[in-house]
Design an enzyme around this catalytic site. Structure first.
Site, PDB file in Angstrom:
ATOM      1  N   LEU A   1      -1.366  47.744  40.135  1.00  0.00           N
ATOM      2  CA  LEU A   1      -1.871  48.483  38.967  1.00  0.00           C
ATOM      3  C   LEU A   1      -1.699  47.684  37.685  1.00  0.00           C
ATOM      4  O   LEU A   1      -2.466  47.851  36.739  1.00  0.00           O
ATOM      5  CB  LEU A   1      -1.122  49.818  38.832  1.00  0.00           C
ATOM      6  CG  LEU A   1      -1.320  50.833  39.972  1.00  0.00           C
ATOM      7  CD1 LEU A   1      -0.427  52.036  39.762  1.00  0.00           C
ATOM      8  CD2 LEU A   1      -2.787  51.257  40.053  1.00  0.00           C
ATOM      9  N   GLY A   2      -0.693  46.829  37.623  1.00  0.00           N
ATOM     10  CA  GLY A   2      -0.474  46.035  36.420  1.00  0.00           C
ATOM     11  C   GLY A   2       0.735  45.137  36.578  1.00  0.00           C
ATOM     12  O   GLY A   2       1.585  45.322  37.461  1.00  0.00           O
TER      13      GLY A   2
ATOM     14  N   GLY B   1       3.756  42.838  34.148  1.00  0.00           N
ATOM     15  CA  GLY B   1       4.345  42.694  32.837  1.00  0.00           C
ATOM     16  C   GLY B   1       5.571  41.815  32.894  1.00  0.00           C
ATOM     17  O   GLY B   1       5.886  41.194  33.916  1.00  0.00           O
ATOM     18  N   GLY B   2       6.299  41.761  31.776  1.00  0.00           N
ATOM     19  CA  GLY B   2       7.478  40.914  31.700  1.00  0.00           C
ATOM     20  C   GLY B   2       8.582  41.357  32.626  1.00  0.00           C
ATOM     21  O   GLY B   2       9.397  40.551  33.061  1.00  0.00           O
TER      22      GLY B   2
ATOM     23  N   GLY C   1       8.106  43.062  35.618  1.00  0.00           N
ATOM     24  CA  GLY C   1       7.748  43.047  37.021  1.00  0.00           C
ATOM     25  C   GLY C   1       6.333  43.505  37.269  1.00  0.00           C
ATOM     26  O   GLY C   1       5.474  43.448  36.384  1.00  0.00           O
ATOM     27  N   THR C   2       6.089  43.971  38.511  1.00  0.00           N
ATOM     28  CA  THR C   2       4.752  44.378  38.944  1.00  0.00           C
ATOM     29  C   THR C   2       4.779  45.844  39.371  1.00  0.00           C
ATOM     30  O   THR C   2       5.732  46.294  40.002  1.00  0.00           O
ATOM     31  CB  THR C   2       4.292  43.509  40.132  1.00  0.00           C
ATOM     32  OG1 THR C   2       4.360  42.136  39.741  1.00  0.00           O
ATOM     33  CG2 THR C   2       2.871  43.838  40.523  1.00  0.00           C
TER      34      THR C   2
ATOM     35  N   ASP D   1      10.739  50.130  23.472  1.00  0.00           N
ATOM     36  CA  ASP D   1       9.545  49.309  23.769  1.00  0.00           C
ATOM     37  C   ASP D   1       8.301  50.190  23.696  1.00  0.00           C
ATOM     38  O   ASP D   1       7.455  50.172  24.579  1.00  0.00           O
ATOM     39  CB  ASP D   1       9.677  48.674  25.154  1.00  0.00           C
ATOM     40  CG  ASP D   1       8.695  47.514  25.341  1.00  0.00           C
ATOM     41  OD1 ASP D   1       8.126  47.048  24.325  1.00  0.00           O
ATOM     42  OD2 ASP D   1       8.482  47.093  26.488  1.00  0.00           O
TER      43      ASP D   1
END
Length: 715
Positions: free
Chosen positions: A420-421, A423-424, A426-427, A539
């Site tokens: 799905l995506g 980032g910094g 993880g996945t 965040d």
């Protein structure tokens, strides 16, 4: 090996035989063969799109595609190669054309993304390519730069020094090329690189060399480098759909087969194995007689030809498969039961192999179980189990401990199609549990073993967070080296995609935007003030605000969050999260930002002061929102951007004010409070600061302009 050679030779013969023209039609134009379904003239081709004009003013004659007037270099069963043209810009010659366009729209041809690349050549070059892929616009390009001639080496290939390259998308039918310069002052390179070039070419045919920087040599070289086009029959038709109209179906002749083209639109015809010829012609696919040449046939003894195949056999008194590359033919020997011995040895070896395999997999499974138990203890599994037991006894909702096998099955072994995506931290994968629930599974990259107890405590607290606008944490898996977190699945993407994706820009109305802002603020206020232990997200950004189908906001991604005891007034942990979204009072010297990184926030505040707010807004916001209401929201945003924490409102105050602005008609004097009217007596840590960070691209020399967000123009 001999059989493989014969099959390869048969395929080459078939490919050659397939290059046949329609009977009674011109088979070649100059040095180029014109096989059917192509033909010289409309009567010799299957469709006007495949018609070839043979220009006899050249010597030798040159073929051109009739519909697009593009010179053809060669034609095969799947591809057409055309001559090249480049966009050229020279600093001392304004007559050079720095723009080209090639349009294949309305034809069965597409530019091959597998065999073509887009190139930029020169020491001061920006080469751009733009076009259409179906109904989508595409823009890409690359940058090439070099300060001296000695810095350019042929073995660098096209790495950005003297030459750069970028791939093209699948399905491209129209592209435009523009080439320009990076800077005007180029006196140090004019002696060896006065021009810049942009062009598409077959990547195996173009090899960059230092001499390409000289105009005359480059122009002569590019004439011999083609562009590859993929072609197919029946635009946008599959074999199944085309077969519904037998009269127009191109593969209707005997022995011809149909297959769907994988890299372009339509289908193609082919002669199956054992046949050769042109499948588009009547009786075009003819049986190959593999037994015709006794010396080269694949059989060691007796060869029997059949339609589309052949069989090998041995004469009476001999045994074997009869093939030259197999066991051949061997005389029967009654004195020694070779077959029985061979069968016995084979069965013995098979039993031994099965026993070794069973032992290997048993040991491997046992080792895997022990490893999972080790990770479970290492990641605080025993501590979390005790907390779950105490939660059950007290009637409080608790976390579910998932097994590693459960999550592997849910994600199809973490298949890339389930991502799905990224980032910094993880996945995130999409998972489907056995009870058909769809979940989001976060697989982190790093783990701090010293923070295991804190991690377990945070999981326990976040499990108890129950708010309609906060993504629900369902449980975790501790049997891997890095713990996995399982969240509820949110189907409509994140707010960042809806804001920055051009195709979705107008999908969120002004009313929905106000509701999303109010729901997000309410969720953060709940985390700060109403949770059993306050949670500071740290965040908050549009990418971490997920949206359901009806645009209901869900705050997500607590990877950088911190739990704050009720008696603690200051956050003393290290700065985490996305740098562009940090409270400025949290910034340490190593994270100090430049003026450029503060530019959008500063520009917004200055625009408010100078009454230029409405120049920043989308037309839909101006059209749907009331002016006073928009100004009131902007003033609230301005107060949230105050550099001093004590000057900013708490999240509870922000949520209340947003909800009030959204629900009630605006009354004179009710909106637009100044900073001094904000009550700041409590919750000093509930900061609402969100900085608008500027965009920074990488310096790799290759980029796609589809991914570049627009920058705010300078004042």
């Amino acid at each position: 090996m001999l059989l493989q050679f014969l099959i390869c030779l048969s395929w080459l013969t078939s490919a050659s035989a397939a290059l046949e023209a329609k009977p009674g039609c011109q088979p070649t134009c100059g040095n180029v063969k014109i096989p059917y379904p192509f033909g010289v003239g409309s009567k010799c081709s299957i469709h006007p799109s495949y018609s070839i004009d043979c220009n006899k003013s050249y010597n030798p004659h040159r073929p051109f595609l009739s519909t697009k007037n593009l010179q053809v270099v060669s034609i095969s069963q799947t591809e057409v190669r055309i001559s090249n043209q480049a966009a050229v810009s020279c600093h001392d010659d304004l007559t050079k054309i720095n723009y080209t366009q090639t349009n294949l729209s309305g034809t069965p041809y597409t530019f091959s993304d597998r065999k073509n690349e887009f190139y930029g050549v020169g020491c001061n070059t920006v080469a751009l390519i733009g076009g259409l892929v179906g109904n989508r616009s595409y823009v890409g390009g690359c940058i090439s730069y070099c300060e001296t001639k000695d810095s350019v080496k042929a073995d660098m290939n096209c790495s950005g020094i003297g030459c750069c390259q970028t791939p093209i998308p699948e399905g491209l039918q129209l592209f435009e090329t523009y080439v320009g310069s990076i800077e005007e002052n180029i006196t140090n390179i004019t002696s060896f690189g006065n021009c810049t070039y942009g062009f598409m070419a077959e990547q195996t045919k173009y090899q960059f060399s230092v001499s390409d920087l000289q105009y005359d040599r480059f122009i002569n070289k590019i004439k011999d480098v083609p562009v590859v086009l993929d072609w197919a029959i029946g635009e946008n038709l599959t074999c199944e759909k085309a077969l519904q109209d037998p009269e127009t179906f191109a593969c209707k002749y005997k022995n011809a087969t149909c297959y769907n083209a994988s890299n372009t639109y339509g289908y193609r015809c082919n002669c199956p194995s054992g046949y050769e010829g042109n499948p588009y012609l009547i009786d075009g696919c003819q049986d190959v007689n593999e037994c015709e040449d006794h010396n080269d046939n694949p059989c060691a003894s007796i060869c029997t030809n059949n339609l589309g195949k052949y069989t090998c056999s041995c004469p009476k008194g001999e045994h074997g498969d009869g093939m030259k590359n197999g066991t051949g033919c061997t005389r029967n020997d009654k004195k020694f039961p070779m077959i029985i011995v061979t069968l016995g040895v084979s069965l013995g070896l098979l039993c031994l192999l099965l026993c070794i395999s069973w032992l290997y997999f048993s040991l491997k499974k046992r080792k895997l179980v022990k490893l999972r138990e080790k990770f479970f203890r290492q990641n605080g599994g025993l501590l979390l189990k005790r907390k779950i037991s105490s939660s059950h006894e007290s009637g409080v909702e608790s976390a579910k401990l998932f097994t590693s096998n459960e999550l592997k099955l849910a994600t199809n072994n973490y298949d890339e199609s389930r991502i799905l995506g990224k980032g910094g931290f993880g996945t995130v994968y999409k998972g489907i549990l056995p009870d058909k629930r769809i979940v989001a599974i976060k697989k982190s990259k790093l783990v701090d073993k010293s923070q295991t107890e804190q991690f377990i405590n945070e999981v326990e607290i976040l499990i108890q967070v129950n708010h309609r606008n906060v993504v629900k944490l369902l449980g975790c898996c501790l049997e891997n080296e890095v713990p996995l977190l399982v969240y509820e699945y949110i189907s409509n993407g994140n707010l960042y995609e809806h804001i920055h994706n051009i195709s979705r820009m107008s999908s969120i109305s002004w009313e929905d935007r106000l509701r999303i802002a109010a729901e997000t603020a309410g969720a953060l206020a709940y985390l700060h003030s109403a949770a059993s232990i306050p949670v500071i997200h740290r965040d908050v950004k549009s990418a971490n605000i997920l949206l359901e189908g009806n645009y209901t906001a869900k705050v997500a991604d607590f990877g950088a969050s911190r739990l704050v005891p009720l008696d603690q007034t200051q956050i003393t942990t290290l700065v985490q999260g996305t740098l562009g979204y940090l409270d400025p009072e949290d910034e340490t010297p190593e994270f100090e930002r430049s003026e450029e990184e503060r530019y959008l926030a500063t520009y917004f505040i200055v625009s408010l002061k100078e009454n230029r707010l409405f120049q920043l807004l989308e037309p839909r916001i101006i059209e749907e929102g009331k002016s006073k209401q928009i100004i009131a929201y902007s003033e609230l945003a301005k107060r949230c951007l105050n550099l001093k924490g004590e000057k900013r409102p708490t999240m509870k105050e922000v949520a209340m004010e947003l909800e009030g602005l959204r629900r009630f008609e605006m009354h004179p004097g009710a909106l637009g409070r100044n900073d001094d009217s904000t009550s700041l007596q409590s919750e000093s840590n509930d900061i609402c600061y969100v900085e608008l960070s500027s965009y920074k691209d990488d310096a790799s020399g290759q980029y796609s302009m589809e991914e570049m967000p627009a920058k705010v123009p300078p004042r």
